[in-house]
Design an enzyme around this catalytic site. Structure first.
Site, PDB file in Angstrom:
ATOM      1  N   HIS A  90     -72.515 -50.129 -35.650  1.00 52.01           N
ATOM      2  CA  HIS A  90     -73.385 -50.802 -36.600  1.00 52.01           C
ATOM      3  C   HIS A  90     -74.858 -50.681 -36.221  1.00 52.01           C
ATOM      4  O   HIS A  90     -75.733 -50.869 -37.063  1.00 52.01           O
ATOM      5  CB  HIS A  90     -72.986 -52.280 -36.744  1.00 52.01           C
ATOM      6  CG  HIS A  90     -71.636 -52.482 -37.362  1.00 52.01           C
ATOM      7  ND1 HIS A  90     -71.102 -53.721 -37.612  1.00 52.01           N
ATOM      8  CD2 HIS A  90     -70.700 -51.587 -37.773  1.00 52.01           C
ATOM      9  CE1 HIS A  90     -69.893 -53.592 -38.153  1.00 52.01           C
ATOM     10  NE2 HIS A  90     -69.632 -52.305 -38.254  1.00 52.01           N
ATOM     11  N   HIS A 137     -64.315 -48.507 -32.177  1.00 48.52           N
ATOM     12  CA  HIS A 137     -63.766 -49.720 -31.574  1.00 48.52           C
ATOM     13  C   HIS A 137     -63.336 -49.511 -30.124  1.00 48.52           C
ATOM     14  O   HIS A 137     -62.697 -50.394 -29.541  1.00 48.52           O
ATOM     15  CB  HIS A 137     -62.592 -50.288 -32.393  1.00 48.52           C
ATOM     16  CG  HIS A 137     -63.009 -50.901 -33.688  1.00 48.52           C
ATOM     17  ND1 HIS A 137     -62.351 -51.975 -34.258  1.00 48.52           N
ATOM     18  CD2 HIS A 137     -64.027 -50.607 -34.538  1.00 48.52           C
ATOM     19  CE1 HIS A 137     -62.940 -52.305 -35.391  1.00 48.52           C
ATOM     20  NE2 HIS A 137     -63.955 -51.483 -35.588  1.00 48.52           N
ATOM     21  N   ASP A 176     -74.209 -53.209 -42.121  1.00 50.73           N
ATOM     22  CA  ASP A 176     -73.658 -54.337 -41.385  1.00 50.73           C
ATOM     23  C   ASP A 176     -74.301 -54.447 -40.009  1.00 50.73           C
ATOM     24  O   ASP A 176     -74.802 -53.473 -39.450  1.00 50.73           O
ATOM     25  CB  ASP A 176     -72.137 -54.263 -41.287  1.00 50.73           C
ATOM     26  CG  ASP A 176     -71.606 -52.831 -41.207  1.00 50.73           C
ATOM     27  OD1 ASP A 176     -72.404 -51.904 -41.004  1.00 50.73           O
ATOM     28  OD2 ASP A 176     -70.394 -52.649 -41.332  1.00 50.73           O
ATOM     29  N   GLU A 215     -67.049 -57.365 -39.171  1.00 49.53           N
ATOM     30  CA  GLU A 215     -65.839 -57.199 -38.355  1.00 49.53           C
ATOM     31  C   GLU A 215     -64.884 -58.373 -38.512  1.00 49.53           C
ATOM     32  O   GLU A 215     -63.677 -58.225 -38.329  1.00 49.53           O
ATOM     33  CB  GLU A 215     -66.217 -57.037 -36.879  1.00 49.53           C
ATOM     34  CG  GLU A 215     -67.034 -55.793 -36.570  1.00 49.53           C
ATOM     35  CD  GLU A 215     -66.253 -54.502 -36.751  1.00 49.53           C
ATOM     36  OE1 GLU A 215     -65.035 -54.560 -36.955  1.00 49.53           O
ATOM     37  OE2 GLU A 215     -66.879 -53.432 -36.701  1.00 49.53           O
ATOM     38  N   HIS A 220     -70.459 -45.678 -43.399  1.00 49.92           N
ATOM     39  CA  HIS A 220     -69.792 -46.012 -42.140  1.00 49.92           C
ATOM     40  C   HIS A 220     -69.789 -44.761 -41.293  1.00 49.92           C
ATOM     41  O   HIS A 220     -69.531 -43.669 -41.785  1.00 49.92           O
ATOM     42  CB  HIS A 220     -68.362 -46.495 -42.366  1.00 49.92           C
ATOM     43  CG  HIS A 220     -67.835 -47.291 -41.211  1.00 49.92           C
ATOM     44  ND1 HIS A 220     -67.645 -46.745 -39.950  1.00 49.92           N
ATOM     45  CD2 HIS A 220     -67.478 -48.598 -41.107  1.00 49.92           C
ATOM     46  CE1 HIS A 220     -67.193 -47.677 -39.140  1.00 49.92           C
ATOM     47  NE2 HIS A 220     -67.083 -48.814 -39.810  1.00 49.92           N
ATOM     48  N   CYS A 224     -68.460 -50.157 -33.013  1.00 49.41           N
ATOM     49  CA  CYS A 224     -68.194 -49.626 -34.350  1.00 49.41           C
ATOM     50  C   CYS A 224     -69.423 -48.944 -34.934  1.00 49.41           C
ATOM     51  O   CYS A 224     -69.414 -48.503 -36.077  1.00 49.41           O
ATOM     52  CB  CYS A 224     -67.714 -50.739 -35.279  1.00 49.41           C
ATOM     53  SG  CYS A 224     -66.776 -50.139 -36.710  1.00 49.41           S
TER      54      CYS A 224
END
Length: 390
Positions: free
Chosen positions: A101, A354, A74, A133, A160, A99
């Site tokens: 990415h 986050h 992502d 997101e 992730h 996050c």
């Protein structure tokens, strides 16, 4: 061109400086294409998705393909003000890769770079995905038939990053890795009136209080204690002034569950409670659900068992079996349609995902690339097996 560790870190830091929100990853997409175009193009085909202009598809043509194996990462960032004091901090105000990415994209580029120099036996399909997101970029891509024709995918993998795991550790589990999420909006319409004459009004705030109390019994009294579900109403908006009874109140919340069945059960109970309160309070209650592509990330049993066994036995990998998390991920929608596995890559950050001080360790990048390239080579040497969806 083979990417060195220093070059990978340079790429990651550049991506970190240009974070962009969902569906607006234009700088990011341009930079990714620039990097991909610097690779050997002998085995590569680069594609796009008209309805997702920032998305990138890359096919690596195999020497003797039996299947198309997909790898997704992502691209989007979050509306967070960075607080890390880095020399390569975000240059885009109020936006940050909180996050990780940027880590995801760098690992994907490293894997793609390896196979651009070492032709795989199977076809590999890399999907650089916008809008994880918010706005369900994975669902948009699937629903627009992005994974058809030359870019058909038989099985999907993706990672992730995990702030709690040591840098470079691979984490996974069979079953659900991430919960599914659904937005829920409630609009309660009663009748406004003077605070001194409540009998002439119909107080939507009182109704909202009753609604919230009853909904909170769904998890505690309708769901087995060994099962997982969450209902949170994080926002309530009603009334205009202290001495006027509110005619309308709006609630905004989220539902989370480890299976789609759980989410649908919670939705059903919320609808039933709203229906009952409409009658008992003689009011109108509108219930709106929006799940989009945020289905539970349910790993395919066969593929994930193979993945876990490989990682456990690989001396170059440190593996840890993990518990499910109640956070959401739109890769769940793709795994609902195409068998696959999502896994964790530990990044050992002092700040949580986050958060403004999320700071992943870059040493995880090379370890993630080694783990996944070695797994894909192992997977491609196996005979094809029919793989059922969960």
């Amino acid at each position: 061109m083979v990417l060195s560790s220093d070059k990978l870190i340079q790429i990651r830091r550049h991506l970190h400086q240009i974070p962009e929100l969902a569906m607006n990853e234009f700088q990011t997409s341009d930079y990714l294409r620039q990097v991909i175009n610097s690779f050997s193009q002998q085995y590569l085909e680069i594609g796009s998705i008209p309805d997702l202009p920032t998305a990138i598809l890359v096919r690596v043509n195999g020497s003797n393909p039996k299947r198309n194996i997909g790898y997704r990462c992502d691209m989007d960032a979050l509306p967070v003000d960075e607080n890390n004091g880095l020399s390569y901090a975000s240059k885009n105000p109020h936006v940050m890769h909180a996050c990780g990415h940027d880590i995801h994209m760098t690992v994907a580029l490293g894997i793609l770079n390896y196979f651009s120099e070492h032709q795989p036996s199977d076809n590999l399909i890399f999907f650089f995905q916008p809008a994880e997101e918010s706005e369900s970029g994975g669902k948009v891509a699937f629903d627009k038939d992005a994974f058809s024709g030359r870019f058909h995918v038989d099985e999907f993998y993706g990672l992730h990053d995990n702030a709690q795991l040591p840098a470079g550790v691979i984490g996974c589990r069979n079953g659900t890795l991430f919960a599914g999420t659904t937005e829920v909006n409630i609009i309660i319409t009663g009748k406004s009136g003077h605070a001194a004459y409540p009998h002439l009004a119909n107080d939507s705030i009182v109704i909202a209080a009753s609604f919230i109390q009853q909904v909170q019994t769904i998890v505690s009294r309708n769901i087995a204690p060994t099962k997982c579900g969450v209902i949170t109403f994080g926002k309530i908006d009603g009334g205009v002034i202290r001495n006027v009874i509110a005619g309308t109140t709006r609630l905004e919340g989220t539902i989370r569950g480890l299976t789609q069945t759980m989410i649908e059960f919670i939705r059903q109970r919320i609808t039933e409670i709203a229906s009952g309160l409409q009658k008992s309070f003689n009011c109108q209650i509108t219930v709106e659900f929006n799940q989009g592509g945020y289905f539970p990330v349910e790993n395919n049993p066969q593929l994930t068992k193979r993945f876990i066994n490989f990682m456990k036995e690989n001396p170059e990998v440190t593996f840890q079996e993990t518990e499910p998390k109640m956070t959401g991920e739109d890769f769940g929608y793709l795994l609902n349609k195409i068998p696959g596995t999502m896994f964790w890559l530990g990044v050992d950050s002092p700040g949580a995902l986050h958060s403004a001080d999320f700071l992943p360790k870059e040493s995880a990048i090379a370890k993630g690339i080694v783990a996944m390239t070695s797994f894909l080579e192992y997977r491609m040497n196996l005979e094809d097996e029919k793989c059922s969806k969960m």
